[in-house]
Write a protein that holds these residues in place. Structure first.
Motif, mmCIF file in Angstrom:
data_model
loop_
_atom_site.group_PDB
_atom_site.id
_atom_site.type_symbol
_atom_site.label_atom_id
_atom_site.label_comp_id
_atom_site.label_asym_id
_atom_site.label_seq_id
_atom_site.Cartn_x
_atom_site.Cartn_y
_atom_site.Cartn_z
ATOM 1 N N ARG A 128 34.443 -6.319 -26.496
ATOM 2 C CA ARG A 128 35.727 -5.727 -26.877
ATOM 3 C C ARG A 128 35.620 -5.019 -28.235
ATOM 4 N N THR A 129 34.849 -5.608 -29.167
ATOM 5 C CA THR A 129 34.648 -4.974 -30.478
ATOM 6 C C THR A 129 33.890 -3.666 -30.333
ATOM 7 N N VAL A 130 32.871 -3.660 -29.478
ATOM 8 C CA VAL A 130 32.117 -2.423 -29.228
ATOM 9 C C VAL A 130 33.042 -1.355 -28.665
ATOM 10 N N GLU A 131 33.882 -1.723 -27.719
ATOM 11 C CA GLU A 131 34.801 -0.754 -27.112
ATOM 12 C C GLU A 131 35.771 -0.185 -28.148
ATOM 13 N N ARG A 132 36.257 -1.035 -29.061
ATOM 14 C CA ARG A 132 37.141 -0.541 -30.119
ATOM 15 C C ARG A 132 36.387 0.393 -31.066
ATOM 16 N N ASP A 133 35.138 0.051 -31.381
ATOM 17 C CA ASP A 133 34.338 0.902 -32.269
ATOM 18 C C ASP A 133 34.063 2.264 -31.626
ATOM 19 N N ILE A 134 33.738 2.262 -30.346
ATOM 20 C CA ILE A 134 33.484 3.526 -29.642
ATOM 21 C C ILE A 134 34.747 4.375 -29.631
ATOM 22 N N SER A 135 35.893 3.736 -29.399
ATOM 23 C CA SER A 135 37.171 4.470 -29.411
ATOM 24 C C SER A 135 37.421 5.087 -30.781
ATOM 25 N N ALA A 136 37.119 4.351 -31.847
ATOM 26 C CA ALA A 136 37.308 4.880 -33.205
ATOM 27 C C ALA A 136 36.393 6.077 -33.451
ATOM 28 N N LEU A 137 35.160 6.003 -32.984
ATOM 29 C CA LEU A 137 34.233 7.130 -33.139
ATOM 30 C C LEU A 137 34.733 8.355 -32.381
ATOM 31 N N GLN A 138 35.204 8.142 -31.170
ATOM 32 C CA GLN A 138 35.715 9.264 -30.372
ATOM 33 C C GLN A 138 36.923 9.917 -31.053
ATOM 34 N N GLN A 139 37.813 9.100 -31.615
ATOM 35 C CA GLN A 139 38.998 9.637 -32.278
ATOM 36 C C GLN A 139 38.642 10.402 -33.551
ATOM 37 N N SER A 140 37.496 10.060 -34.170
ATOM 38 C CA SER A 140 37.075 10.762 -35.383
ATOM 39 C C SER A 140 36.331 12.059 -35.069
ATOM 40 N N GLY A 141 36.111 12.334 -33.770
ATOM 41 C CA GLY A 141 35.449 13.573 -33.395
ATOM 42 C C GLY A 141 33.989 13.433 -33.033
ATOM 43 N N THR A 142 33.453 12.218 -33.063
ATOM 44 C CA THR A 142 32.051 12.006 -32.682
ATOM 45 C C THR A 142 31.931 12.155 -31.171
ATOM 46 N N PRO A 143 30.992 12.980 -30.682
ATOM 47 C CA PRO A 143 30.904 13.264 -29.242
ATOM 48 C C PRO A 143 30.235 12.135 -28.445
#
Length: 231
Positions: free
Chosen positions: A36-51
């Motif tokens: 769940r932490t990984v999924e939240r981190d990936i979501s944060a990266l996506q929202q910051s513009g990381t592809p």
């Protein structure tokens, strides 16, 4: 590992294997966190513009679009911190969010050791309001990054000069002036030096001992002071 460090490490891990995917469970085991932490981190990266995108299927996982990322760049830690200070001056403008995203991408593209050093430097910069523009010698501007004892000639508020050996600890930017916070060997305590009163500076060969920066060492109003961030 704190969250900021983990986000950078996630990007580097996905970049290293791109275009192959890494599963959430694999990443969770790698960084010793929950799925769940990984999924939240990936979501944060996506929202910051990381592809970063998800690849479905039994062998799927998270992938980094390597064609849209920067390879490791030769930004120095000091250059990254300088960009963060400049970004602070854009607060309230229409370009602040875009500039913040650009900074995160550049830091993510730095070598891991340089990015870690940049974050350490950023933790020793405090800002109050919009800091003044200040011209200062390069040796003084690099006071935190060179990690050496400095010998300065300093004029106090009455104009009296003295020669001090100091161990730089932090910079504080205020609307009127920039200040260097340092352990003063002459006074045997942490002192705050206004940078425009430093008449000369020389870098010695001595590396100072590690010193923690305490909140009380910063002689500015705490409620008005903000920490510099690279995230």
């Amino acid at each position: 590992m704190n969250r900021t460090d983990r986000l950078y490490a996630l990007v580097e891990e996905l970049r290293a294997v791109a275009p192959r995917p890494r599963s959430a469970s694999w990443l969770a085991g790698r960084f010793e966190v929950s799925v769940r932490t990984v999924e939240r981190d990936i979501s944060a990266l996506q929202q910051s513009g990381t592809p970063v995108y998800a690849e479905p299927g039994r062998t799927g996982g998270y992938c980094l679009d390597k064609s849209h990322t920067l390879p490791p760049v030769n930004f120095t830690p000091s250059e990254a911190v300088a960009m963060a200070v400049a970004l602070h001056g854009l607060a309230g403008s229409p370009f602040h969010a875009a500039a913040a995203t650009a900074l995160r991408k550049l830091v993510a593209a730095m070598r891991a050791d340089d990015a870690a050093r940049a974050r350490q430097l950023a933790e020793r910069v405090r800002l109050v309001g919009r800091p003044a523009a200040a011209e200062m010698p390069r040796l003084l501007a690099d006071a935190l990054s060179v990690r050496r004892v400095l010998r300065i000639r300093y004029a106090d508020k009455t104009g009296v000069d003295s020669v001090r050996e100091i161990e730089p600890l932090a910079f504080v930017g205020m609307p009127a002036y920039w200040y260097l916070v340092a352990f003063c060997r002459l006074r045997r305590s942490v002192r705050v030096f206004r940078t425009d009163r430093i008449a000369s500076v020389a870098v010695t060969a001595e590396e100072p001992p590690p010193r923690e920066l305490r909140p009380g060492d910063l002689d500015v109003p705490g409620d008005a002071m903000s920490e510099l961030s690279l995230a």
